[in-house]
Write a protein that holds these residues in place. Structure first.
Motif, PDB file in Angstrom:
ATOM      1  N   TYR A  16       0.814  -1.201   0.000  1.00 39.03           N
ATOM      2  CA  TYR A  16       0.000   0.000   0.000  1.00 39.03           C
ATOM      3  C   TYR A  16       0.854   1.261   0.000  1.00 39.03           C
ATOM      4  CZ  TYR A  16      -3.911  -2.958   1.509  1.00 39.03           C
ATOM      5  OH  TYR A  16      -4.880  -3.915   1.592  1.00 39.03           O
ATOM      6  N   ALA A  17       0.540   2.195  -0.892  1.00 37.78           N
ATOM      7  CA  ALA A  17       0.968   3.571  -0.656  1.00 37.78           C
ATOM      8  C   ALA A  17       0.161   4.073   0.542  1.00 37.78           C
ATOM      9  CB  ALA A  17       0.716   4.437  -1.880  1.00 37.78           C
ATOM     10  N   MET A  18       0.738   4.980   1.318  1.00 36.17           N
ATOM     11  CA  MET A  18       0.105   5.421   2.556  1.00 36.17           C
ATOM     12  C   MET A  18       0.041   6.934   2.618  1.00 36.17           C
ATOM     13  SD  MET A  18      -0.638   2.645   4.241  1.00 36.17           S
ATOM     14  CE  MET A  18      -0.971   3.305   5.868  1.00 36.17           C
ATOM     15  N   GLY A  19      -0.850   7.413   3.454  1.00 37.39           N
ATOM     16  CA  GLY A  19      -0.974   8.855   3.588  1.00 37.39           C
ATOM     17  C   GLY A  19      -1.400   9.272   4.977  1.00 37.39           C
ATOM     18  N   TRP A  20      -1.199  10.548   5.257  1.00 40.06           N
ATOM     19  CA  TRP A  20      -1.719  11.195   6.458  1.00 40.06           C
ATOM     20  C   TRP A  20      -2.670  12.312   6.020  1.00 40.06           C
ATOM     21  CZ3 TRP A  20      -1.055   9.534  11.361  1.00 40.06           C
ATOM     22  CH2 TRP A  20       0.020   8.672  11.631  1.00 40.06           C
ATOM     23  N   ALA A  38      -3.966   6.580   6.522  1.00 40.37           N
ATOM     24  CA  ALA A  38      -4.840   5.935   5.557  1.00 40.37           C
ATOM     25  C   ALA A  38      -4.023   5.148   4.562  1.00 40.37           C
ATOM     26  CB  ALA A  38      -5.687   6.979   4.840  1.00 40.37           C
ATOM     27  N   ALA A  39      -4.609   4.062   4.062  1.00 38.46           N
ATOM     28  CA  ALA A  39      -3.978   3.208   3.070  1.00 38.46           C
ATOM     29  C   ALA A  39      -4.640   3.436   1.723  1.00 38.46           C
ATOM     30  CB  ALA A  39      -4.096   1.747   3.483  1.00 38.46           C
ATOM     31  N   ASP A  40      -3.813   3.651   0.713  1.00 43.59           N
ATOM     32  CA  ASP A  40      -4.300   3.860  -0.648  1.00 43.59           C
ATOM     33  C   ASP A  40      -4.718   2.524  -1.237  1.00 43.59           C
ATOM     34  OD1 ASP A  40      -4.594   4.378  -3.350  1.00 43.59           O
ATOM     35  OD2 ASP A  40      -2.920   5.776  -3.409  1.00 43.59           O
ATOM     36  N   SER A  41      -5.987   2.403  -1.543  1.00 40.32           N
ATOM     37  CA  SER A  41      -6.511   1.114  -2.003  1.00 40.32           C
ATOM     38  C   SER A  41      -6.530   0.975  -3.516  1.00 40.32           C
ATOM     39  CB  SER A  41      -7.926   0.908  -1.450  1.00 40.32           C
ATOM     40  OG  SER A  41      -8.768   1.963  -1.856  1.00 40.32           O
ATOM     41  N   ASP A  74      -3.129  12.248  -3.558  1.00 42.41           N
ATOM     42  CA  ASP A  74      -3.555  13.108  -2.452  1.00 42.41           C
ATOM     43  C   ASP A  74      -5.076  13.178  -2.390  1.00 42.41           C
ATOM     44  OD1 ASP A  74      -2.898  16.333  -4.096  1.00 42.41           O
ATOM     45  OD2 ASP A  74      -4.135  14.617  -4.661  1.00 42.41           O
ATOM     46  N   ARG A  75      -5.751  12.296  -3.105  1.00 46.49           N
ATOM     47  CA  ARG A  75      -7.218  12.295  -3.136  1.00 46.49           C
ATOM     48  C   ARG A  75      -7.771  11.378  -2.054  1.00 46.49           C
ATOM     49  NH1 ARG A  75      -6.118  11.850  -8.728  1.00 46.49           N
ATOM     50  NH2 ARG A  75      -6.518   9.603  -8.570  1.00 46.49           N
ATOM     51  N   GLU A  76      -8.598  11.927  -1.221  1.00 44.20           N
ATOM     52  CA  GLU A  76      -9.175  11.151  -0.128  1.00 44.20           C
ATOM     53  C   GLU A  76      -9.909   9.926  -0.640  1.00 44.20           C
ATOM     54  OE1 GLU A  76     -11.152  13.665   2.673  1.00 44.20           O
ATOM     55  OE2 GLU A  76     -12.302  12.013   3.547  1.00 44.20           O
ATOM     56  N   SER A  77     -10.548  10.051  -1.796  1.00 42.94           N
ATOM     57  CA  SER A  77     -11.340   8.950  -2.338  1.00 42.94           C
ATOM     58  C   SER A  77     -10.490   7.749  -2.750  1.00 42.94           C
ATOM     59  CB  SER A  77     -12.164   9.423  -3.537  1.00 42.94           C
ATOM     60  OG  SER A  77     -11.308   9.945  -4.536  1.00 42.94           O
ATOM     61  N   ASP A  78      -9.184   7.939  -2.907  1.00 42.07           N
ATOM     62  CA  ASP A  78      -8.307   6.827  -3.273  1.00 42.07           C
ATOM     63  C   ASP A  78      -7.917   5.975  -2.056  1.00 42.07           C
ATOM     64  OD1 ASP A  78      -6.460   8.597  -5.871  1.00 42.07           O
ATOM     65  OD2 ASP A  78      -8.268   7.353  -5.973  1.00 42.07           O
ATOM     66  N   GLY A  95      -8.798   3.693   0.958  1.00 39.44           N
ATOM     67  CA  GLY A  95      -9.920   2.855   1.357  1.00 39.44           C
ATOM     68  C   GLY A  95      -9.906   2.397   2.797  1.00 39.44           C
ATOM     69  N   SER A  96      -8.781   2.491   3.467  1.00 40.17           N
ATOM     70  CA  SER A  96      -8.695   2.078   4.868  1.00 40.17           C
ATOM     71  C   SER A  96      -8.178   3.243   5.690  1.00 40.17           C
ATOM     72  CB  SER A  96      -7.745   0.879   5.032  1.00 40.17           C
ATOM     73  OG  SER A  96      -8.223  -0.239   4.327  1.00 40.17           O
TER      74      SER A  96
END
Length: 128
Positions: free
Chosen positions: A32-36, A97-100, A110-114, A116-117
């Protein structure tokens, strides 16, 4: 699905530092790509930073560039956000968050909709 739990938040004075951690469990973290992201009172949730699956590529919102550093340890299934020179406007609930979406090794979103977790969020408060 991957399960995410944040830790490390709290109250800090302006100019101080905090390091957020996000523990991942479930499916392979390194896939997973990950984000804050963060959400301040009365505001919409906003992107803060992202990191590619390998950790070789990172991306930040303009207001945190040079102050925040996102990193990951795939061996420990951990995501981090080192926050330095904190400002009162950084006060928010922070989410990992994990990019699903399927994307290349170095690709980021950087899109929240991408994403999923999501973790449950953790409060960061910066006093002036």
């Amino acid at each position: 699905q991957v399960q995410l739990v944040e830790s490390g938040g709290g109250l800090v004075q302006a100019g101080g530092s905090l390091r957020l951690s996000c523990a991942a469990s479930g499916r392979t973290f390194s896939s997973y790509a990950m984000g804050w992201f963060r959400q301040a009172p009365g505001k919409e949730r906003e992107f803060v930073a992202a990191i590619s699956r390998s950790g070789g590529n990172t991306y930040y919102m303009d207001s945190v560039k040079g102050r925040f550093t996102i990193s990951r340890d795939n061996a420990k299934n951990r995501l981090y956000l080192q926050m330095n020179s904190l400002k009162p406007q950084d006060t928010a609930v922070y989410y990992c968050a994990a990019d699903s979406t399927a994307r290349g090794t170095m690709s980021l979103s950087d899109r929240e909709s991408d994403f999923g977790s999501w973790g449950q969020g953790i409060q960061v408060t910066v006093s002036s």
